[in-house]
Write a protein that holds these residues in place. Structure first.
Motif, short mmCIF file in Angstrom:
data_model
loop_
_atom_site.label_atom_id
_atom_site.label_comp_id
_atom_site.label_asym_id
_atom_site.label_seq_id
_atom_site.Cartn_x
_atom_site.Cartn_y
_atom_site.Cartn_z
N LYS A 363 -38.46 0.10 51.40
CA LYS A 363 -38.87 -0.08 52.79
C LYS A 363 -39.14 -1.54 53.10
CE LYS A 363 -42.41 1.37 56.12
NZ LYS A 363 -43.64 2.16 56.33
N ALA A 364 -39.80 -2.23 52.17
CA ALA A 364 -40.15 -3.63 52.38
C ALA A 364 -38.93 -4.52 52.45
CB ALA A 364 -41.09 -4.10 51.28
N ARG A 365 -37.89 -4.20 51.69
CA ARG A 365 -36.71 -5.08 51.62
C ARG A 365 -35.58 -4.66 52.57
NH1 ARG A 365 -39.17 -9.35 49.57
NH2 ARG A 365 -39.45 -9.34 47.31
N LEU A 366 -35.45 -3.38 52.82
CA LEU A 366 -34.24 -2.89 53.52
C LEU A 366 -34.50 -2.35 54.91
CD1 LEU A 366 -32.53 -1.00 50.54
CD2 LEU A 366 -32.14 -3.34 51.31
N ARG A 367 -35.72 -2.46 55.41
CA ARG A 367 -36.03 -1.86 56.71
C ARG A 367 -35.17 -2.44 57.84
NH1 ARG A 367 -39.58 -2.25 61.20
NH2 ARG A 367 -40.01 -4.42 60.68
N LEU A 368 -34.84 -3.73 57.76
CA LEU A 368 -34.07 -4.39 58.81
C LEU A 368 -32.57 -4.35 58.56
CD1 LEU A 368 -36.29 -7.57 59.43
CD2 LEU A 368 -36.27 -5.42 60.70
N MET A 369 -32.13 -3.73 57.46
CA MET A 369 -30.71 -3.72 57.14
C MET A 369 -29.85 -3.07 58.23
SD MET A 369 -28.56 -4.91 55.09
CE MET A 369 -29.58 -5.39 53.71
N PRO A 370 -30.27 -1.94 58.84
CA PRO A 370 -29.45 -1.39 59.93
C PRO A 370 -29.23 -2.37 61.08
CG PRO A 370 -31.06 0.23 59.20
CD PRO A 370 -31.41 -1.06 58.51
N LEU A 371 -30.24 -3.19 61.37
CA LEU A 371 -30.09 -4.20 62.43
C LEU A 371 -29.04 -5.23 62.05
CD1 LEU A 371 -31.05 -5.50 65.07
CD2 LEU A 371 -32.82 -6.69 63.74
N TYR A 372 -29.10 -5.71 60.80
CA TYR A 372 -28.10 -6.69 60.34
C TYR A 372 -26.70 -6.09 60.36
CZ TYR A 372 -31.81 -9.80 58.62
OH TYR A 372 -32.88 -10.65 58.53
N LEU A 373 -26.58 -4.86 59.86
CA LEU A 373 -25.26 -4.22 59.82
C LEU A 373 -24.72 -3.99 61.23
CD1 LEU A 373 -23.00 -2.99 58.14
CD2 LEU A 373 -24.22 -0.81 58.20
N GLY A 374 -25.59 -3.56 62.15
CA GLY A 374 -25.14 -3.35 63.52
C GLY A 374 -24.63 -4.64 64.15
N LEU A 375 -25.33 -5.74 63.91
CA LEU A 375 -24.89 -7.04 64.43
C LEU A 375 -23.55 -7.44 63.82
CD1 LEU A 375 -25.69 -9.48 66.19
CD2 LEU A 375 -26.82 -10.45 64.19
N PHE A 376 -23.41 -7.17 62.52
CA PHE A 376 -22.15 -7.48 61.82
C PHE A 376 -20.97 -6.71 62.43
CE2 PHE A 376 -19.25 -6.54 58.20
CZ PHE A 376 -18.85 -7.83 57.90
N VAL A 377 -21.19 -5.42 62.68
CA VAL A 377 -20.14 -4.58 63.24
C VAL A 377 -19.76 -5.04 64.64
CG1 VAL A 377 -19.60 -2.24 64.04
CG2 VAL A 377 -20.73 -2.57 61.84
N VAL A 378 -20.77 -5.34 65.47
CA VAL A 378 -20.50 -5.79 66.83
C VAL A 378 -19.69 -7.08 66.83
CG1 VAL A 378 -21.59 -6.67 68.94
CG2 VAL A 378 -22.49 -4.61 67.84
N MET A 379 -20.06 -8.02 65.95
CA MET A 379 -19.35 -9.30 65.91
C MET A 379 -17.90 -9.12 65.43
SD MET A 379 -21.36 -11.58 67.10
CE MET A 379 -22.00 -10.28 68.18
#
Length: 380
Positions: A363-379
């Motif tokens: 949870k401490a390390r990967l909580r923001l991973m969906p946000l990063y992945l979503g940004l990656f997909v959009v770009m």
């Protein structure tokens, strides 16, 4: 026995919780490891702007030369499992030296290879990947050796500057060298720079494997000391000399057993997809841009990679700070929840909160991973 200035200033009860290295020494070790880790993406990306030129030199199609990128990526993905396992057994320092020496010698071979031996180009690219790719895994191991979990995000972020600068500078230098001095100069440059890195590690890099040196206070075995012992020089006189204090060394562990762990397999699959997309873009830039914008020189094509490399560089630094902040946030939440706990058996002290069995590290390390992945997909 005379004590160092640092030991005199530190109260007797205050002992480093994880390692005895000072902040400056940690930064030095991380900087050297980051320099070595630079060669993994640097060696891959410096090659990209010269792909059309190398295709003409070898009288092969662009697709054939792209296969040399494919085999490089395959070996780049597999070799760290073996080098990392060997590093856990025999130490970080000798594996760093072996990787740099292999890379240096292979690059000399690539600079001298005949253009009618396409098979040799494929083979040497595999060996090149075997030498350079594993420095990233070794660097991550070094940080785990010297830094506590709560501060690793910061060190990983700064250490990541090396791997992140590679995609930024590699294509630019590759384009400049290929245009000005010919494609062979790319490999001469890599041979010289990796050779200098090898000498730097040989001279200054200390052994950090905790099975050999513990928290850094145990002298490493003979042959593991740097030629110029800069790190820990002031503490040398106070270090324990009893070899029995050294932790037990790990036996050989089959790295392929990691694939039996679902969480490891999921992480590898996730990162594999992201890197597949990333290298699909970077590998095709030189060919597609020269077709779409025929007025671009090799140097200008190399400059086109600055956007990707610059984003990776900034992202690596920022993300390191963000995940350390996330770690502290989760830790503070758990401490606050524990203080409100009425059951004494469930109440945890601040020191117990961060123990592996209690702390939700995912949870401490990967909580923001969906946000990063979503940004990656959009770009994309």
């Amino acid at each position: 026995m005379e004590k160092s200035k640092e030991q005199l200033e530190r109260p007797p009860s205050e002992k480093p919780a994880y390692s005895i290295y000072t902040s400056d020494e940690k930064w030095f070790i991380v900087a050297v490891a980051g320099l070595a880790a630079l060669f993994s993406p640097f060696t891959a990306n410096i090659y990209f702007p010269a792909i059309p030129t190398i295709a003409n030199a070898f009288n092969r199609s662009i697709e054939d030369i792209n296969l040399t990128v494919t085999v490089y990526m395959v070996v780049q993905g597999v070799s760290p499992m073996f080098w990392g396992t060997l590093a856990d057994r025999w130490g970080r320092r000798p594996m760093f030296n072996a990787c740099m020496l292999i890379l240096c010698l292979v690059c000399v071979g690539m600079a001298l290879m005949p253009t009618n031996a396409y098979w040799l180009l494929m083979l040497l690219r595999c060996l090149q990947a075997a030498g350079s790719a594993s420095t990233v895994a070794l660097g991550a191991g070094v940080i785990a050796d010297i830094a506590e979990p709560k501060e690793r995000g910061m060190y990983y972020g700064i250490w990541n500057i090396g791997p992140m600068v590679g995609p930024c500078l590699g294509p630019v230098l590759g384009g400049v060298l290929a245009e000005g001095l010919g494609w062979r100069s790319i490999f001469w440059f890599l041979a010289i720079s990796s050779g200098l890195c090898f000498l730097l590690i040989l001279a200054l890099m200390p052994e950090t494997l905790r099975a050999y040196v513990g928290d850094g206070s145990i002298p490493p075995p003979r042959g593991y000391q740097p030629f110029i012992p800069v790190i820990g020089r002031k503490r040398k006189s106070s270090a324990p000399l009893d070899p029995s204090a050294r932790p037990l060394r790990r036996g050989f562990i089959n790295p392929f057993r990691l694939f039996l762990l679902p969480d490891v397999s999921l992480l590898l699959f996730f990162n594999g997809v992201v890197y597949a997309v990333f290298y699909g873009v970077t590998t095709s830039i030189s060919t597609l841009f020269q077709d779409t914008y025929p007025y671009l020189t090799e140097t200008e094509v190399g400059l086109c990679f600055l956007a990707i490399g610059g984003g990776m560089l900034i992202g690596g630094i920022v993300t390191g700070k963000v995940i350390d902040r996330e770690y502290r946030r989760v830790k503070d939440q758990m401490i606050a929840a524990s203080e409100k706990e009425t059951d004494p058996e469930k109440k945890l002290s601040p020191e117990e909160v961060t123990k592996e069995e209690h702390f939700p590290i995912e949870k401490a390390r990967l909580r923001l991973m969906p946000l990063y992945l979503g940004l990656f997909v959009v770009m994309c």
